[in-house]
Design an enzyme around this catalytic site. Structure first.
Site, PDB file in Angstrom:
ATOM      1  N   SER A  88       0.821  -1.218   0.000  1.00 53.60           N
ATOM      2  CA  SER A  88       0.000   0.000   0.000  1.00 53.60           C
ATOM      3  C   SER A  88       0.850   1.261   0.000  1.00 53.60           C
ATOM      4  CB  SER A  88      -0.939  -0.006   1.213  1.00 53.60           C
ATOM      5  OG  SER A  88      -0.200  -0.116   2.415  1.00 53.60           O
ATOM      6  N   HIS A 146       1.046   4.652   6.945  1.00 54.95           N
ATOM      7  CA  HIS A 146       1.217   5.133   5.581  1.00 54.95           C
ATOM      8  C   HIS A 146       2.026   6.433   5.542  1.00 54.95           C
ATOM      9  CE1 HIS A 146      -2.192   2.298   5.043  1.00 54.95           C
ATOM     10  NE2 HIS A 146      -1.540   2.039   3.913  1.00 54.95           N
ATOM     11  N   ASP A 152      -3.068   6.749  10.765  1.00 55.21           N
ATOM     12  CA  ASP A 152      -2.908   5.326  11.124  1.00 55.21           C
ATOM     13  C   ASP A 152      -1.481   4.972  11.513  1.00 55.21           C
ATOM     14  OD1 ASP A 152      -1.586   5.398   8.736  1.00 55.21           O
ATOM     15  OD2 ASP A 152      -2.948   4.062   7.663  1.00 55.21           O
TER      16      ASP A 152
END
Length: 822
Positions: free
Chosen positions: A102, A277, A274
């Site tokens: 990701s 990222h 979070d």
């Protein structure tokens, strides 16, 4: 112990050794030291600026990234799309693949959205993604393979089995966090990562001819913000995976991208919730590094030196280097020969003459032919060494370069320091005239130092500072008009050729005036012409010298064209004052016509062969027209002021042959206050105007206000007029050399960056490069003065001979450059 000439005190002995000549020797030794230092660095670590870009850097300011040793261009959407188009135009493909998890997907979306004309929505689907823009011939893919396993292995295997045209030409990949999460940070997962990456390594090596592979090391995580199901993704685990990737891929063809990790560590952005990222700010910087690596060598961005191959050396540069090498070798050989003669007891005639006459120097008339050749060879040899350093600094990747970084503190701190230092060295002068030599040297000196700070810090983006620097450039032209008008005002003839037929050696005034014109033009242009040969840059690149040379020629022609006006002619007839006013009106009218008619301007300045003097490397006249129009009246202001000043002196309204005020106390005070108001008014204008275009349009009309105001404040009061700063005046004497030499041996990348001799120590680096730069500029000024005596002789025939030789040298160069092609 100090000898008698040095004095008996230790202070005098220290002063004896602390001089500019010894400073130059020290600067030469420092340069030699840095050449060896950087040579060792290149031998040990290589000189690949792509490796520097992807491996190291620092934050010089808030969220501003500076790669190690090279300059990073900021790519906008227009620049990025243009890059892709150029690469395809030159026969290469734009097939870029992002392979990984990701985090790699974030970089993919950032890349696609910079290229795409429409916004591409980001989503977190665990699937492959595809983007294509046929207008710029670019294809970008994201392949969802979050772990280094058999599926990633198959991707590499399929690429290797496919045709080269179907492989990506650039691959950005990386993985770790998904594996840490899936296997709960087990040691077995790390071993599997090592095994699988080792299996992929042979394919990476085989793909090197078609695909450039970049392995992006994992950024640290913010453990305090991680969701509970990601709590096992610790920075310790991330570091373990990164170390494994470095051990396996370190010696391979894949490039390790570690600077992205440094960006993530140092960025100030709390937008990521979070903890896993990459933040938006970090992504933007990562993308800029990626585009600089991919595009710089295909683009012509002067502020982007990372991953860019230096320009190839031209035949003219090789010939110039050979010429300077011959001069240097000849100077060394002649020095050794003369030293041998002295040791044998036969002193050189020049030294013998100097001793017999009780002088420490001898004039060019006293020197023999061998002495003259020796001095010229020594000067050219020294100049060759300086040019070699110049070439090394700005036409190779041997020394490093960095981007400019502006803050108010970066600009104001050195400005305040230099102003304080200048005022500290204030002293009296015996000269009492308005704008006397010490004062004009002082003016040029502090202006040049401020301009240097302006260039070093990249302060052009601040409009008020930009406008004040424009005033300083205008002041140089103002002084050009004032000084040369005053010189010609005291002459009686300006003809280019007039031979005195009398017997005896009396030379006419007209020939001397032409010799003065050639001498000034030589002093102005010598360094620039040499740099044009050495650095392979057009004459107009050094815009200031062409500008001053042009306006000096305008002053000369204005005074030389009939009727020739001078102080002597005005003594004979008061009508000559009127003739001079008419000349000013005609000159201003012609300038205005050239400004108002772009067609006329281009028709004149694009005529061959003079076109080569006014266009840039892209054959554009835009830069010359901009510079010319910006200061089109500055020289006229200087000439008119000089005319008015000499008229007031002639009529006895003022007298400046004393150290008292020019007027009565009341008038002097009133005019001084008006001068300060004038200075403040222009400063207010610089803050009030909205943009550069609006300011520039008004500048040429308003610039007379701060210039006349400054001269008024500086000269009306007697004690102010007869004091000056020797510190600023010293720099003023070499202001031209400082202005030109800064392009390559203080700044870098043609003034777009900063030269770096001491990486990671920016303040110390500026001190060291400044010391070397000032010493080199002083030596260039000294060399120019010596060569002027020989190359611009007083005798008419010798001067004509040298002019013919110069044009014969320039003829083949002009033909090779197409200058004489009609």
């Amino acid at each position: 112990m100090a000898d008698n000439n040095r004095g008996g005190s230790s202070t005098n002995e220290i002063t004896y050794y602390l001089n500019v000549e010894n400073a130059k020797i020290l600067a030469f030794c420092i340069v030699c030291g840095f050449v060896m230092y950087h040579g060792v660095l290149h031998l040990k670590y290589g000189n690949d600026s792509c490796k520097w870009l992807l491996s190291d850097g620092r934050f010089p300011g808030y969220n501003t990234w500076q790669p190690y040793g090279c300059m990073m261009h900021k790519y906008t959407k227009i620049h990025a799309r243009r890059c892709m188009h150029y690469i395809y135009y030159w026969g290469e493909q734009n097939h870029i693949t992002f392979l990984g998890d990701s985090r790699i997907r974030q970089l993919y979306f950032e890349f696609v959205n910079l290229l795409s004309l429409k916004r591409v929505d980001e989503h977190k689907a665990h699937q492959n993604l595809h983007f294509e823009d046929k207008k710029i011939s670019v294809t970008a893919d994201f392949l969802w393979h979050p772990m280094v396993n058999s599926s990633m292995y198959d991707v590499y295997k399929n690429w290797l089995m496919a045709e080269k045209s179907s492989r990506p030409n650039l691959l950005i990949t990386g993985s770790a966090t998904w594996s840490i999460k899936q296997f709960n940070a087990s040691e077995e997962a790390v071993k599997n990562f090592e095994l699988n990456l080792t299996m992929i390594l042979p394919y990476i090596l085989k793909l090197k001819d078609s695909t450039q592979i970049i392995w992006m090391l994992q950024d640290p995580v913010d453990e305090s913000k991680l969701y509970p199901n990601r709590s096992m993704i610790t920075n310790q685990q991330v570091d373990a995976y990164n170390k494994m990737a470095i051990d396996i891929l370190g010696g391979s063809e894949a490039k390790l991208w570690s600077s992205s990790r440094l960006v993530a560590q140092g960025i100030h952005d709390n937008s990521v919730l979070d903890g896993l990222h990459i933040s938006k700010s970090a992504l933007q910087l990562d993308l800029q590094m990626l585009l600089n690596m991919y595009c710089n060598d295909h683009m012509n961005h002067n502020d982007g030196t990372c991953c860019r191959v230096p320009d190839s050396v031209t035949s003219i540069q090789i010939i110039t280097a050979a010429f300077f090498l011959v001069c240097l070798v000849s100077a060394i050989a002649m020095f050794l020969y003369r030293r041998k003669i002295r040791r044998n007891g036969s002193k050189a005639r020049a030294a013998d003459t100097g001793i017999r006459n009780g002088r420490s120097y001898i004039t060019s008339k006293d020197k023999t032919w061998p002495d003259t050749v020796y001095e010229i060879m020594v000067c050219l040899g020294k100049l060759g060494l300086i040019m070699a350093y110049t070439f090394l600094c700005d036409r190779t990747n041997f020394f490093m370069k960095e981007n400019k970084y502006y803050t108010h503190v970066n600009f104001l701190l050195p400005f305040a320091y230099l102003m304080i230092l200048g005022f500290f060295f204030t002293e009296n002068t015996d000269q009492t005239q308005v704008l006397h030599r010490d004062q004009t040297d002082e003016w040029k000196g502090w202006m040049q130092l401020v301009i240097m700070i302006y260039h070093l810090t990249g302060a052009s983006k601040v409009l008020p500072i930009y406008m004040h620097i424009r005033v300083l450039v205008s002041a140089y032209l103002f002084l050009t008009g004032y000084g040369h008008f005053s010189y010609f005002w005291n002459k009686t003839d300006y003809s280019v050729q007039r031979y005195c037929q009398n017997s005896c050696n009396v030379r006419c005034c007209g020939w001397y005036d032409f010799q003065y014109y050639v001498e000034v033009m030589f002093r102005l242009n010598f360094l620039v012409v040499v740099l044009c040969f050495v650095m392979n840059r057009p004459y107009q690149f050094y815009y200031f010298v062409p500008l001053v040379s042009f306006w000096f020629t305008v002053v000369y022609l204005t005074m030389a064209i009939w009727p020739r006006i001078s102080a002597a002619s005005c003594d004979g007839s008061n009508l000559h004052y009127l003739y001079m006013v008419i000349k000013f009106i005609i000159l201003t009218t012609v300038i205005t016509l050239f400004f108002m008619s772009e067609v006329l301007f281009e028709k004149v300045f694009l005529m061959r062969p003079i076109k080569a003097l006014f266009v840039r490397s892209d054959d554009s006249l835009h830069e010359w027209r901009f510079r010319w129009a910006l200061d089109r009246y500055s020289v006229v202001y200087g000439m008119v002021f000089a005319f008015g000043y000499h008229l007031l002196l002639k009529k006895g309204i003022i007298a400046d042959n004393h150290n008292k005020s020019l007027f009565s106390t009341g008038i002097t005070l009133s005019l001084t206050v008006l001068g300060f108001i004038g200075l403040g008014s222009y400063a207010l204008f610089s803050f009030m105007c909205k943009n550069k275009s609006e300011c520039n349009d008004t500048h040429s009309y308003l610039v007379a206000l701060p210039l006349i105001s400054y001269v008024t404040v500086r000269n009306l009061v007697g004690w102010v007029r007869t004091r000056y700063s020797s510190f600023f005046a010293w720099f003023g004497k070499i202001s031209l050399e400082l202005f030109i030499a800064q392009y390559h041996i203080w700044l870098a990348a043609d003034t777009y960056g900063v030269l770096v001799l001491m990486p990671t120590y920016p303040v110390l680096n500026v001190i060291v490069t400044s010391f070397i730069f000032i010493c080199a500029s002083h030596e260039i000024s000294k060399i120019t003065a010596v060569l002027t005596n020989y190359l611009v002789p007083k005798e008419g025939k010798a001067l004509l001979r040298n002019c013919i030789i110069f044009f014969m040298i320039m003829l083949p160069v002009s033909i090779s450059k197409g200058v004489l092609t009609f």
